[in-house]
Design a protein around this motif. Structure first.
Motif, PDB file in Angstrom:
ATOM      1  N   THR A  50      28.016  37.692 -60.415  1.00  0.00           N
ATOM      2  CA  THR A  50      28.531  38.199 -59.148  1.00  0.00           C
ATOM      3  C   THR A  50      27.645  37.766 -57.985  1.00  0.00           C
ATOM      4  O   THR A  50      28.137  37.259 -56.972  1.00  0.00           O
ATOM      5  CB  THR A  50      28.613  39.737 -59.183  1.00  0.00           C
ATOM      6  N   LEU A  51      26.348  37.950 -58.131  1.00  0.00           N
ATOM      7  CA  LEU A  51      25.423  37.617 -57.048  1.00  0.00           C
ATOM      8  C   LEU A  51      25.304  36.110 -56.845  1.00  0.00           C
ATOM      9  O   LEU A  51      24.983  35.657 -55.739  1.00  0.00           O
ATOM     10  CB  LEU A  51      24.050  38.222 -57.333  1.00  0.00           C
ATOM     11  N   ALA A  52      25.547  35.334 -57.901  1.00  0.00           N
ATOM     12  CA  ALA A  52      25.434  33.874 -57.791  1.00  0.00           C
ATOM     13  C   ALA A  52      26.693  33.228 -57.227  1.00  0.00           C
ATOM     14  O   ALA A  52      26.679  32.055 -56.851  1.00  0.00           O
ATOM     15  CB  ALA A  52      25.123  33.272 -59.165  1.00  0.00           C
ATOM     16  N   ASP A  53      27.768  33.993 -57.149  1.00  0.00           N
ATOM     17  CA  ASP A  53      29.036  33.468 -56.650  1.00  0.00           C
ATOM     18  C   ASP A  53      28.902  33.127 -55.160  1.00  0.00           C
ATOM     19  O   ASP A  53      28.534  33.986 -54.358  1.00  0.00           O
ATOM     20  CB  ASP A  53      30.135  34.512 -56.839  1.00  0.00           C
ATOM     21  N   ARG A 106      31.889  43.889 -49.261  1.00  0.00           N
ATOM     22  CA  ARG A 106      33.121  44.087 -50.025  1.00  0.00           C
ATOM     23  C   ARG A 106      32.814  44.575 -51.430  1.00  0.00           C
ATOM     24  O   ARG A 106      33.509  45.463 -51.955  1.00  0.00           O
ATOM     25  CB  ARG A 106      33.912  42.786 -50.080  1.00  0.00           C
ATOM     26  N   ALA A 107      31.782  44.006 -52.055  1.00  0.00           N
ATOM     27  CA  ALA A 107      31.425  44.401 -53.413  1.00  0.00           C
ATOM     28  C   ALA A 107      31.039  45.876 -53.471  1.00  0.00           C
ATOM     29  O   ALA A 107      31.445  46.606 -54.379  1.00  0.00           O
ATOM     30  CB  ALA A 107      30.276  43.538 -53.926  1.00  0.00           C
ATOM     31  N   LEU A 145      32.159  51.604 -54.490  1.00  0.00           N
ATOM     32  CA  LEU A 145      32.299  52.958 -53.960  1.00  0.00           C
ATOM     33  C   LEU A 145      33.658  53.534 -54.332  1.00  0.00           C
ATOM     34  O   LEU A 145      33.762  54.714 -54.727  1.00  0.00           O
ATOM     35  CB  LEU A 145      32.130  52.947 -52.435  1.00  0.00           C
ATOM     36  N   ALA A 146      34.692  52.714 -54.228  1.00  0.00           N
ATOM     37  CA  ALA A 146      36.031  53.169 -54.605  1.00  0.00           C
ATOM     38  C   ALA A 146      36.081  53.534 -56.085  1.00  0.00           C
ATOM     39  O   ALA A 146      36.695  54.534 -56.481  1.00  0.00           O
ATOM     40  CB  ALA A 146      37.055  52.081 -54.292  1.00  0.00           C
TER      41      ALA A 146
END
Length: 262
Positions: free
Chosen positions: A76-79, A86-87, A92-93
């Motif tokens: 995720t962080l490398a994307d 947004r992440a 949070l949702a």
């Protein structure tokens, strides 16, 4: 102590950052070894963590707290398209959904205890509300991220709402049909014909089961075929069907669905 002159970015040693974040030095070393967190080095080869490292560590810890595996966090962080805001909004949702489900489950346990003690009389609706919430939560935890990415939030939320509004009879019927599908899958596999009458019956039953779980008017043959492809592509689904009905069950089900609905 943390280092930094006025107006200069604050930096931390590995021990200082570990104490600040409430993790062990070993954890920070592990994050570095796996490529998740890469501190700068001084001339003496000591680790130095700056503001960006602190922010990244917080993101890692938040994702971990939400149940993500380190490998998923790293991807995720490398994307290149990663959007921190947004992440976090998505996480949070998800946390709010879990909070709602947990609150409902706690209420069900409390009501059950009160019923057992003779303090109140529990309604049938109360008995099943917590179970349905737990089913939604378990499904979100196991498959939610992939499902939302592939089908969209509206489709997943609609399916969850469909499950939560089931009454006791609908819930029981859905569980009974799921068991019957496994039995029919075994029967169809014994014929060795993914296009035969038993396989056709299997596909019909599976379609009816999906319609019981998907939001009204959202079932479509193409979506059914795509889902079946996912059963073979995802080892978790493959294991579920193969363990329940025998080796090759997921592939047979996929072939039967694709053959009839494509």
């Amino acid at each position: 102590m943390a280092h930094g002159k006025p107006h200069e970015p604050q930096t931390y040693t590995v021990g200082e950052l570990a104490a600040l974040a409430g993790v062990t030095v070993r954890t920070l070393h592990h994050y570095e070894d796996t490529g998740l967190l890469k501190p700068q080095r001084t001339e003496a080869n000591y680790r130095v963590y700056g503001p960006c490292d602190v922010e990244r560590l917080q993101q890692i810890m938040l994702f971990r707290a939400c149940g993500m595996k380190l490998s998923a966090i790293k991807r995720t962080l490398a994307d290149p398209a990663f959007d921190a805001q947004r992440a976090l909004e998505e996480q949070l949702a998800e946390l709010r959904r879990q909070q709602t489900n947990l609150t409902t489950l706690i209420g069900t346990v409390e009501a059950t205890l009160a019923d057992l003690k003779g303090e109140t009389v529990m309604t049938d609706k109360q008995r099943f509300e917590g179970m349905k919430r737990k089913a939604v939560e378990d499904n979100e935890r196991a498959y939610g991220a992939e499902a939302r990415k592939r089908w969209g939030d509206a489709a997943v939320d609609g399916a969850n709402e469909k499950l939560l509004t089931m009454d006791e009879r609908e819930w029981s019927d859905a569980e009974e049909l799921e068991r019957a599908i496994i039995e029919q899958l075994r029967t169809a596999m014994e014929t060795g014909d993914a296009a035969g009458p038993e396989a056709q019956k299997l596909v019909s039953m599976h379609a009816r089961w999906l319609q019981m779980h998907w939001a009204d008017d959202t079932y479509a043959p193409a979506a059914h075929v795509a889902l079946a492809e996912g059963y073979v592509a995802d080892p978790r689904f493959t294991a579920y069907y193969d363990e329940a009905a025998g080796t090759g069950a997921a592939v047979f089900l996929r072939d039967a669905i694709a053959g009839q609905l494509s």
